[in-house]
Design a protein around this motif. Sequence first.
Motif, PDB file in Angstrom:
ATOM      1  N   GLU A 250      84.393  -0.990  84.075  1.00  0.00           N
ATOM      2  CA  GLU A 250      84.466  -1.429  85.466  1.00  0.00           C
ATOM      3  C   GLU A 250      83.877  -2.828  85.629  1.00  0.00           C
ATOM      4  O   GLU A 250      84.488  -3.711  86.239  1.00  0.00           O
ATOM      5  CB  GLU A 250      83.739  -0.439  86.379  1.00  0.00           C
ATOM      6  CG  GLU A 250      84.408   0.909  86.507  1.00  0.00           C
ATOM      7  CD  GLU A 250      83.966   1.897  85.436  1.00  0.00           C
ATOM      8  OE1 GLU A 250      83.511   1.417  84.364  1.00  0.00           O
ATOM      9  OE2 GLU A 250      84.087   3.114  85.649  1.00  0.00           O
ATOM     10  N   SER A 251      82.687  -3.025  85.064  1.00  0.00           N
ATOM     11  CA  SER A 251      82.039  -4.330  85.155  1.00  0.00           C
ATOM     12  C   SER A 251      82.796  -5.383  84.355  1.00  0.00           C
ATOM     13  O   SER A 251      82.943  -6.531  84.796  1.00  0.00           O
ATOM     14  CB  SER A 251      80.591  -4.226  84.654  1.00  0.00           C
ATOM     15  OG  SER A 251      79.965  -5.481  84.658  1.00  0.00           O
ATOM     16  N   TYR A 252      83.292  -4.994  83.206  1.00  0.00           N
ATOM     17  CA  TYR A 252      84.023  -5.933  82.350  1.00  0.00           C
ATOM     18  C   TYR A 252      85.282  -6.449  83.045  1.00  0.00           C
ATOM     19  O   TYR A 252      85.576  -7.646  83.016  1.00  0.00           O
ATOM     20  CB  TYR A 252      84.388  -5.235  81.038  1.00  0.00           C
ATOM     21  CG  TYR A 252      85.002  -6.153  79.994  1.00  0.00           C
ATOM     22  CD1 TYR A 252      84.200  -6.798  79.064  1.00  0.00           C
ATOM     23  CD2 TYR A 252      86.372  -6.357  79.941  1.00  0.00           C
ATOM     24  CE1 TYR A 252      84.750  -7.636  78.106  1.00  0.00           C
ATOM     25  CE2 TYR A 252      86.941  -7.193  78.995  1.00  0.00           C
ATOM     26  CZ  TYR A 252      86.122  -7.831  78.072  1.00  0.00           C
ATOM     27  OH  TYR A 252      86.677  -8.665  77.138  1.00  0.00           O
ATOM     28  N   MET A 253      86.027  -5.556  83.674  1.00  0.00           N
ATOM     29  CA  MET A 253      87.257  -5.966  84.344  1.00  0.00           C
ATOM     30  C   MET A 253      86.960  -6.698  85.652  1.00  0.00           C
ATOM     31  O   MET A 253      87.711  -7.588  86.059  1.00  0.00           O
ATOM     32  CB  MET A 253      88.135  -4.744  84.624  1.00  0.00           C
ATOM     33  CG  MET A 253      88.635  -4.049  83.377  1.00  0.00           C
ATOM     34  SD  MET A 253      89.444  -5.161  82.209  1.00  0.00           S
ATOM     35  CE  MET A 253      90.729  -5.870  83.232  1.00  0.00           C
ATOM     36  N   LEU A 254      85.877  -6.330  86.314  1.00  0.00           N
ATOM     37  CA  LEU A 254      85.546  -6.963  87.582  1.00  0.00           C
ATOM     38  C   LEU A 254      85.213  -8.436  87.381  1.00  0.00           C
ATOM     39  O   LEU A 254      85.539  -9.279  88.226  1.00  0.00           O
ATOM     40  CB  LEU A 254      84.369  -6.234  88.235  1.00  0.00           C
ATOM     41  CG  LEU A 254      84.121  -6.511  89.724  1.00  0.00           C
ATOM     42  CD1 LEU A 254      85.301  -6.044  90.553  1.00  0.00           C
ATOM     43  CD2 LEU A 254      82.846  -5.818  90.183  1.00  0.00           C
ATOM     44  N   TYR A 255      84.563  -8.760  86.274  1.00  0.00           N
ATOM     45  CA  TYR A 255      84.185 -10.146  85.991  1.00  0.00           C
ATOM     46  C   TYR A 255      85.101 -10.795  84.951  1.00  0.00           C
ATOM     47  O   TYR A 255      84.788 -11.882  84.455  1.00  0.00           O
ATOM     48  CB  TYR A 255      82.739 -10.206  85.499  1.00  0.00           C
ATOM     49  CG  TYR A 255      81.735  -9.920  86.595  1.00  0.00           C
ATOM     50  CD1 TYR A 255      81.365 -10.910  87.496  1.00  0.00           C
ATOM     51  CD2 TYR A 255      81.177  -8.656  86.741  1.00  0.00           C
ATOM     52  CE1 TYR A 255      80.458 -10.659  88.502  1.00  0.00           C
ATOM     53  CE2 TYR A 255      80.267  -8.396  87.748  1.00  0.00           C
ATOM     54  CZ  TYR A 255      79.916  -9.397  88.618  1.00  0.00           C
ATOM     55  OH  TYR A 255      79.018  -9.147  89.627  1.00  0.00           O
TER      56      TYR A 255
END
Length: 314
Positions: A250-255
């Motif tokens: 989730e964090s990887y794709m968000l940023y």
Amino acid sequence: MVRSGSRAESSLTGGKQVTKRNNILYSQKLAPYIFVLPFIISFCLFFAYPVYSTVIMSFQEVFPGQVTFVGLDNYKELWNPTFFKAVKNSTIYTVLTLLVLIPVPLVLAVFLNSKKMKAKNFFRSVTFIPALISIVVLGIIFRLMFGGQETALMNQFIGLFGLEKIAWLNSASTSMLVLLVIATFRWIGVNLLYFLAGLQNIPHSLYESAEIDGASTWVKFTRITMPLLKPISIYVLTISIYGGYSMFVESYMLYAGNKSPNDIGLTIVGYLYRTGLEKGELGFGSAVGITLLLLTLAITFIQLKFFGMFKREE
């Protein structure tokens, strides 16, 4: 006569052998081990052995073609601000998801389990559909929705109320809010189904008896529903804790990568990915993974002990 007798004896002996073989195949003592064997094999191959290899690697410095034993040096290097920030971010994220993804699905499940509720199957499907969406696609969608531009969907929405645009992903508080929204959108339907399955196993006669005694809705919820949903609640709590600390994609794709401003989106798994794969420090990355495993096991053990799951029921 002798030959016929020997044939009869051999046929009897053969029958005993067939019976013996059938007893082995249909043995009640052997059958449980046969059914459990696939799980044991898969557990050893895909969990026990990888964990054992990771533990050994965490005490080593691994380079291509060269392995050096370094003792506790990898674990000593964990005492750095970046790792502690990753632990802090993962802990805050886990606590926030627990505060949302346990009480909200529980209340919704109670409403869906009510006889007065209409279109139950429709609402079940609507709440569960987000769990089927790829997290990669979901992360890209939310990155566009919560962009820092004025044309981003959420900035347009708050602009209707006269508010200025917000750089959602550049602040620790707002970025954590976005991650919480993603988790809620994706997992609320899954936890709802868990609670709904538990509610449907509660005998309706208990509620009828409580109504005869004049019990209110709140009393029925606290004295009947909550105690009988304890195993389901603990299960949902356990998998939510694991899901919170293992959050990464989730964090990887968000940023759009594993780099966020001042590491505001860095998680423990993200730190493992950065050190173990991006930098190639497999030994140090293994130490991060073992630390994460021990942390989640300790928290899970404490909450199970707190809820009395290790006590023998009389």
